[in-house]
Write a protein that holds these residues in place. Structure first.
Motif, PDB file in Angstrom:
ATOM      1  N   ALA A 188       0.830  -1.322  -0.089  1.00 11.01           N
ATOM      2  CA  ALA A 188      -0.085   0.029   0.025  1.00 11.01           C
ATOM      3  C   ALA A 188       0.881   1.314  -0.207  1.00 11.01           C
ATOM      4  O   ALA A 188       1.928   1.294   0.472  1.00 11.01           O
ATOM      5  CB  ALA A 188      -0.900  -0.033   1.408  1.00 11.01           C
ATOM      6  N   ARG A 189       0.297   2.267  -0.223  1.00  9.57           N
ATOM      7  CA  ARG A 189       1.051   3.525  -0.541  1.00  9.57           C
ATOM      8  C   ARG A 189       0.195   4.552   0.145  1.00  9.57           C
ATOM      9  O   ARG A 189      -1.006   4.840   0.037  1.00  9.57           O
ATOM     10  CB  ARG A 189       1.352   3.800  -1.651  1.00  9.57           C
ATOM     11  N   GLY A 190       1.090   5.512   0.924  1.00  5.78           N
ATOM     12  CA  GLY A 190      -0.011   6.545   1.601  1.00  5.78           C
ATOM     13  C   GLY A 190       0.833   7.824   1.543  1.00  5.78           C
ATOM     14  O   GLY A 190       2.228   7.784   1.055  1.00  5.78           O
ATOM     15  N   PRO A 191       0.475   8.939   2.102  1.00  5.83           N
ATOM     16  CA  PRO A 191      -0.868   9.031   2.508  1.00  5.83           C
ATOM     17  C   PRO A 191      -2.005   9.078   1.348  1.00  5.83           C
ATOM     18  O   PRO A 191      -1.683   9.305   0.042  1.00  5.83           O
ATOM     19  CB  PRO A 191      -0.914  10.464   3.233  1.00  5.83           C
ATOM     20  N   VAL A 192      -2.991   8.654   1.723  1.00  7.59           N
ATOM     21  CA  VAL A 192      -4.303   8.784   0.821  1.00  7.59           C
ATOM     22  C   VAL A 192      -5.303   9.568   1.377  1.00  7.59           C
ATOM     23  O   VAL A 192      -5.387   9.881   2.654  1.00  7.59           O
ATOM     24  CB  VAL A 192      -4.852   7.373   0.570  1.00  7.59           C
ATOM     25  N   SER A 193      -6.441  10.233   0.589  1.00  8.55           N
ATOM     26  CA  SER A 193      -7.383  10.999   0.999  1.00  8.55           C
ATOM     27  C   SER A 193      -8.535  10.122   1.825  1.00  8.55           C
ATOM     28  O   SER A 193      -8.420   9.134   1.944  1.00  8.55           O
ATOM     29  CB  SER A 193      -8.181  11.642  -0.536  1.00  8.55           C
ATOM     30  N   GLY A 194      -9.259  11.159   2.526  1.00 13.75           N
ATOM     31  CA  GLY A 194     -10.398  10.467   3.359  1.00 13.75           C
ATOM     32  C   GLY A 194     -11.489  10.224   2.459  1.00 13.75           C
ATOM     33  O   GLY A 194     -11.344  10.029   1.207  1.00 13.75           O
ATOM     34  N   ALA A 195     -12.590  10.098   3.154  1.00 16.51           N
ATOM     35  CA  ALA A 195     -13.920   9.925   2.384  1.00 16.51           C
ATOM     36  C   ALA A 195     -14.334  11.160   1.437  1.00 16.51           C
ATOM     37  O   ALA A 195     -13.864  12.207   1.669  1.00 16.51           O
ATOM     38  CB  ALA A 195     -15.168   9.475   3.386  1.00 16.51           C
ATOM     39  N   THR A 196     -14.458  10.500   0.190  1.00 17.54           N
ATOM     40  CA  THR A 196     -14.679  11.390  -0.922  1.00 17.54           C
ATOM     41  C   THR A 196     -15.912  10.994  -1.794  1.00 17.54           C
ATOM     42  O   THR A 196     -16.198   9.827  -1.986  1.00 17.54           O
ATOM     43  CB  THR A 196     -13.343  11.170  -1.816  1.00 17.54           C
ATOM     44  N   VAL A 197     -16.606  12.001  -2.274  1.00 18.78           N
ATOM     45  CA  VAL A 197     -17.684  11.651  -3.254  1.00 18.78           C
ATOM     46  C   VAL A 197     -16.885  11.500  -4.698  1.00 18.78           C
ATOM     47  O   VAL A 197     -16.150  12.619  -5.109  1.00 18.78           O
ATOM     48  CB  VAL A 197     -18.639  13.021  -3.195  1.00 18.78           C
ATOM     49  N   VAL A 198     -17.256  10.589  -5.261  1.00 16.58           N
ATOM     50  CA  VAL A 198     -16.927  10.187  -6.676  1.00 16.58           C
ATOM     51  C   VAL A 198     -18.077  10.448  -7.600  1.00 16.58           C
ATOM     52  O   VAL A 198     -19.027   9.663  -7.528  1.00 16.58           O
ATOM     53  CB  VAL A 198     -16.162   9.010  -6.681  1.00 16.58           C
ATOM     54  N   GLU A 199     -17.601  11.285  -8.541  1.00 18.40           N
ATOM     55  CA  GLU A 199     -18.800  11.692  -9.634  1.00 18.40           C
ATOM     56  C   GLU A 199     -18.482  10.273 -10.576  1.00 18.40           C
ATOM     57  O   GLU A 199     -17.485   9.926 -11.178  1.00 18.40           O
ATOM     58  CB  GLU A 199     -18.459  13.001 -10.291  1.00 18.40           C
ATOM     59  N   CYS A 200     -19.589   9.886 -11.064  1.00 13.74           N
ATOM     60  CA  CYS A 200     -19.617   8.912 -12.108  1.00 13.74           C
ATOM     61  C   CYS A 200     -20.755   9.220 -13.201  1.00 13.74           C
ATOM     62  O   CYS A 200     -21.830   9.819 -12.839  1.00 13.74           O
ATOM     63  CB  CYS A 200     -19.751   7.421 -11.627  1.00 13.74           C
ATOM     64  N   GLU A 201     -20.493   8.529 -14.296  1.00 14.72           N
ATOM     65  CA  GLU A 201     -21.544   8.756 -15.593  1.00 14.72           C
ATOM     66  C   GLU A 201     -22.809   7.643 -15.106  1.00 14.72           C
ATOM     67  O   GLU A 201     -22.713   6.654 -14.378  1.00 14.72           O
ATOM     68  CB  GLU A 201     -21.167   8.333 -16.615  1.00 14.72           C
ATOM     69  N   ASP A 202     -24.058   8.092 -15.323  1.00 13.60           N
ATOM     70  CA  ASP A 202     -25.154   7.358 -15.175  1.00 13.60           C
ATOM     71  C   ASP A 202     -25.195   6.268 -16.142  1.00 13.60           C
ATOM     72  O   ASP A 202     -24.249   6.310 -17.120  1.00 13.60           O
ATOM     73  CB  ASP A 202     -26.346   7.982 -15.619  1.00 13.60           C
TER      74      ASP A 202
END
Length: 204
Positions: A188-202
């Motif tokens: 694993a590699r860090g640091p990483v972001s916390g909880a994030t809203v990811v936009e995705c296509e319908d």
């Protein structure tokens, strides 16, 4: 490794977004603290300093990336049992109040993996080793096979090793498996972001 806490942070952010509450990550910290000590960190991610029981977090100034090798032990380890064992080990001892390490923070700012590894520490480690002695053997094997540093993650039983670079992490992971010291090994590699809203296509 705080999988439930990460799920809780994601669920909080998802509800805030879906319901249009508008609290955002900062506004969710009060609710996160009620759910668990690690949830607040999972909201912000990165590298952070935690105080209190862990729910008070603030981002730490860091540089560089860190390459980790994570060993999953067979079977679990009860967190309450580890804390009880720590109390037993410390019975009659004067335990100083925890404080942040200026040396660790300086090493993180400099992005020096070796300096960070030299300051890895976990008060729960000896209790985890006491309950699961084989974990010490895994930790020692990783250090002997070239890890810069290693420690029990949280109350265990997962063990995390810090490597000098990605190639070294891959070599260490392979060596742990080939030597028979571990079977379930990940990088694993860090640091990483916390909880994030990811936009995705319908999707249709």
């Amino acid at each position: 490794m705080a999988g439930g806490s990460a799920d809780a942070a994601a669920a909080l952010l998802a509800c805030d977004t879906l319901w249009g509450v508008g609290l955002g990550v900062e506004g969710l910290h009060e609710y996160a603290a009620r759910l668990g000590s690690d949830v607040n960190f999972a909201l912000i991610g990165g590298t952070a300093l935690g105080t209190g029981r862990g729910e008070n977090v603030c981002a730490a100034l860091t540089s560089g990336r860190y390459e980790w090798v994570v060993v999953q032990a067979d079977g679990g380890l009860s967190t309450p049992a580890v804390f009880r064992e720590l109390d037993r080990i410390r019975e009659g001892q004067q335990v100083p109040a925890p404080e942040s390490s200026a040396e660790m923070l300086a090493a993180l700012r400099a992005g020096e993996s070796a300096a960070v590894a030299a300051r890895l520490d976990n008060d729960l480690e000896e209790a985890a080793f006491s309950l699961r002695p084989e974990l010490r053997s895994v930790r020692d094997a990783g250090l002997m096979l070239g890890a810069l540093g290693g420690l029990v993650s949280g109350s265990g039983p997962t063990i995390a090793f810090l490597a000098s670079d990605a190639n070294s992490a891959n070599d260490l992971a392979a060596a742990l498996v080939n030597s028979g010291a571990a079977t379930r090994v990940h990088t694993a590699r860090g640091p990483v972001s916390g909880a994030t809203v990811v936009e995705c296509e319908d999707r249709p």
